[in-house]
Write a protein that holds these residues in place. Structure first.
Motif, short mmCIF file in Angstrom:
data_model
loop_
_atom_site.label_atom_id
_atom_site.label_comp_id
_atom_site.label_asym_id
_atom_site.label_seq_id
_atom_site.Cartn_x
_atom_site.Cartn_y
_atom_site.Cartn_z
N CYS A 118 3.78 1.42 -4.49
CA CYS A 118 5.06 0.75 -4.75
C CYS A 118 6.24 1.46 -4.11
O CYS A 118 7.26 0.83 -3.85
CB CYS A 118 5.32 0.66 -6.25
SG CYS A 118 4.13 -0.38 -7.11
N CYS A 121 8.23 -0.06 -1.33
CA CYS A 121 7.76 -1.44 -1.15
C CYS A 121 8.79 -2.44 -1.69
O CYS A 121 9.43 -3.15 -0.94
CB CYS A 121 6.41 -1.63 -1.83
SG CYS A 121 5.81 -3.32 -1.78
N CYS A 129 1.10 -6.18 -7.45
CA CYS A 129 1.85 -4.98 -7.86
C CYS A 129 1.52 -4.61 -9.30
O CYS A 129 1.77 -5.39 -10.22
CB CYS A 129 3.34 -5.23 -7.72
SG CYS A 129 4.30 -3.81 -8.28
S1 FES Z 1 6.49 -2.95 -5.56
FE1 FES Z 1 5.18 -3.73 -4.03
S2 FES Z 1 3.20 -3.18 -4.74
FE2 FES Z 1 4.54 -2.58 -6.33
#
Ligand code: FES
Length: 152
Positions: A118, A121, A129
């Motif tokens: 994460c 990300c 997620c």
């Molecule tokens: S924020 Fe993208 S996988 Fe968790």
């Protein structure tokens, strides 16, 4: 920390705060939530029974291990005549809360292990997620809206 003489059976909120380590605002909050009780003097000041010290210690110990206040209140309400928890009460209740804590620890471990994916990300995808959807038990079985299909 000042000692309170044995002959004193009631404490002011300041004394209770000093002895318990809980902020005065926290004590007022506990009281507003029905976890501790006081009587009012003729000058409308709060006075707490000496046994409130043990009750506050119980509340703070439970909070320290992550037990929600609502659960603590339920536990205290189960005690006969709302008496102060004894050593045996604490042993019994902490044993009962152990499973809940183990589950929470396991979930935090899973979140920690997946956090690396994460970082940087930001998608917060419900599909992939783990932070966004940490307990997706149905998702492990199959994708899509299984509940909608089952209701039809
Ligand atoms: S924020 Fe993208 S996988 Fe968790």
């Amino acid at each position: 920390m000042s000692r309170i003489p044995e002959k004193i059976h009631e404490l002011t909120v300041g004394q209770l705060s000093a002895r318990s380590g809980a902020a005065v605002s926290a004590l007022h909050f506990y009281e507003a939530k029905g976890l501790i009780h006081s009587r009012r003097t003729s000058g409308n000041q709060r006075r707490y029974g000496r046994d409130t010290l043990r009750r506050v210690a119980f509340i703070r110990a439970a909070q320290r291990v992550g037990i929600p206040l609502a659960t603590i209140r339920e536990a205290l309400a189960e005690l006969p005549e709302e008496r102060t928890p004894t050593r045996e009460d604490w042993a019994r209740l902490s044993e009962a809360w152990r499973t809940e804590l183990d589950d929470r620890i396991a979930q935090l471990n899973r979140l920690r292990d997946h956090l690396t994916d994460c970082i940087g990300c930001g998608c917060l995808s419900l599909k992939s997620c783990v932070l966004s959807n940490p307990d997706d038990a149905l998702g492990e079985q199959q994708s899509g809206s299984r509940l909608m299909r089952e209701r039809r």
